[in-house]
Scaffold this motif. Sequence first.
Motif, PDB file in Angstrom:
ATOM      1  N   TRP A  87       0.843  -1.184   0.000  1.00 11.94           N
ATOM      2  CA  TRP A  87       0.000   0.000   0.000  1.00 11.94           C
ATOM      3  C   TRP A  87       0.884   1.242   0.000  1.00 11.94           C
ATOM      4  O   TRP A  87       1.833   1.336   0.773  1.00 11.94           O
ATOM      5  N   THR A  88       0.544   2.214  -0.846  1.00  9.84           N
ATOM      6  CA  THR A  88       1.297   3.462  -0.943  1.00  9.84           C
ATOM      7  C   THR A  88       0.376   4.630  -0.626  1.00  9.84           C
ATOM      8  O   THR A  88      -0.742   4.706  -1.153  1.00  9.84           O
ATOM      9  N   ALA A  89       0.847   5.539   0.226  1.00 11.14           N
ATOM     10  CA  ALA A  89       0.036   6.697   0.597  1.00 11.14           C
ATOM     11  C   ALA A  89      -0.137   7.629  -0.597  1.00 11.14           C
ATOM     12  O   ALA A  89       0.819   7.928  -1.309  1.00 11.14           O
ATOM     13  N   VAL A  90      -1.391   8.078  -0.806  1.00 17.91           N
ATOM     14  CA  VAL A  90      -1.704   8.984  -1.911  1.00 17.91           C
ATOM     15  C   VAL A  90      -1.874  10.408  -1.414  1.00 17.91           C
ATOM     16  O   VAL A  90      -1.329  11.355  -1.965  1.00 17.91           O
ATOM     17  N   GLU A  91      -2.633  10.570  -0.342  1.00 18.79           N
ATOM     18  CA  GLU A  91      -2.926  11.911   0.175  1.00 18.79           C
ATOM     19  C   GLU A  91      -3.422  11.800   1.612  1.00 18.79           C
ATOM     20  O   GLU A  91      -4.064  10.810   1.980  1.00 18.79           O
ATOM     21  N   SER A  92      -3.145  12.826   2.434  1.00 21.89           N
ATOM     22  CA  SER A  92      -3.651  12.890   3.807  1.00 21.89           C
ATOM     23  C   SER A  92      -4.424  14.181   4.010  1.00 21.89           C
ATOM     24  O   SER A  92      -4.078  15.224   3.438  1.00 21.89           O
ATOM     25  N   GLN A  93      -5.477  14.097   4.841  1.00 20.72           N
ATOM     26  CA  GLN A  93      -6.283  15.262   5.165  1.00 20.72           C
ATOM     27  C   GLN A  93      -6.618  15.229   6.655  1.00 20.72           C
ATOM     28  O   GLN A  93      -6.515  14.189   7.299  1.00 20.72           O
ATOM     29  N   PRO A  94      -7.041  16.387   7.226  1.00 20.73           N
ATOM     30  CA  PRO A  94      -7.471  16.404   8.636  1.00 20.73           C
ATOM     31  C   PRO A  94      -8.592  15.405   8.867  1.00 20.73           C
ATOM     32  O   PRO A  94      -9.487  15.266   8.036  1.00 20.73           O
ATOM     33  N   GLY A  95      -8.541  14.718  10.000  1.00 20.59           N
ATOM     34  CA  GLY A  95      -9.449  13.603  10.241  1.00 20.59           C
ATOM     35  C   GLY A  95     -10.703  13.948  10.995  1.00 20.59           C
ATOM     36  O   GLY A  95     -10.883  13.519  12.136  1.00 20.59           O
ATOM     37  N   SER A  96     -11.598  14.725  10.422  1.00 20.23           N
ATOM     38  CA  SER A  96     -12.868  15.021  11.069  1.00 20.23           C
ATOM     39  C   SER A  96     -13.977  15.113  10.038  1.00 20.23           C
ATOM     40  O   SER A  96     -13.770  15.643   8.941  1.00 20.23           O
ATOM     41  N   GLY A  97     -15.153  14.574  10.367  1.00 22.19           N
ATOM     42  CA  GLY A  97     -16.317  14.689   9.505  1.00 22.19           C
ATOM     43  C   GLY A  97     -16.153  14.012   8.160  1.00 22.19           C
ATOM     44  O   GLY A  97     -15.543  12.947   8.048  1.00 22.19           O
ATOM     45  N   TYR A  98     -16.680  14.654   7.118  1.00 21.47           N
ATOM     46  CA  TYR A  98     -16.619  14.111   5.754  1.00 21.47           C
ATOM     47  C   TYR A  98     -15.347  14.578   5.057  1.00 21.47           C
ATOM     48  O   TYR A  98     -14.936  15.736   5.189  1.00 21.47           O
ATOM     49  N   ILE A  99     -14.733  13.682   4.307  1.00 19.65           N
ATOM     50  CA  ILE A  99     -13.517  13.995   3.563  1.00 19.65           C
ATOM     51  C   ILE A  99     -13.737  13.615   2.106  1.00 19.65           C
ATOM     52  O   ILE A  99     -14.259  12.543   1.809  1.00 19.65           O
ATOM     53  N   SER A 100     -13.338  14.476   1.172  1.00 21.04           N
ATOM     54  CA  SER A 100     -13.462  14.202  -0.257  1.00 21.04           C
ATOM     55  C   SER A 100     -12.092  13.931  -0.852  1.00 21.04           C
ATOM     56  O   SER A 100     -11.124  14.639  -0.560  1.00 21.04           O
TER      57      SER A 100
END
Length: 228
Positions: A87-100
């Motif tokens: 598995w390779t990381a593609v993108e990270s975002q803040p971890g709350s609610g809905y994420i697109s």
Amino acid sequence: MHITRLVAGTVTAGLLGLTPLAVSAPANATDNLTTSVTLEQNYGSTRLTYGEEVSFISEVTASDGGSPYNEADTVTLWAMPAGTTTWTAVESQPGSGYISWTNFKPQQSTAYKVTYSGGTATSTYSDNYAASESAPVAIGVARKITYPRSGFVLKGKVTPDYGKKKIVIKVSKRKNKGFKSFKTIKTTSTGKYKVTLPRRGGTWYWSFTVKGDSKYLANGFLWRTWVS
């Protein structure tokens, strides 16, 4: 005066015997919560043609029914292309609610998943959140085949990585069944092809098929000719 002092003493003795009230924990005590994170395709099919985009949405939910809100928490999208085991990381975002997760163009058939990092309370007004991982979502990618809009001479290109490989052509008088082998052609080293179809009287349907492999799904198109 003597009686008054006895009564006062009795009352005092009664007050000394009262049971102390229990002290409750503060309402804002930190909780240890489990979490779940989801990954779903935002729209469209799980089958794509090479060059098309895919979008996902994710949601992180805590066991109390709310969403984690620690600022340091992250949700990461991971990809594992067909034929690999990493598995390779593609993108990270803040971890709350809905994420697109939008505008990704898989280069081949690929499995995707998301992970939530978990988070540690930073004050008595926040909670501890356990890490979690979504179920994987498989996106199949078929090679792209280009072809003209009309005519008996068909030429185009198959991409990617389809040099010196076969295109199977079948023919039928009916659109949805009865196909029989016509011929098999090979692409050039760059994936280009060209074939001239016979001018048969009446209406004919021609099936062009590119076989699938470990990285790509099979693909093809249906062509119609007619001569009055």
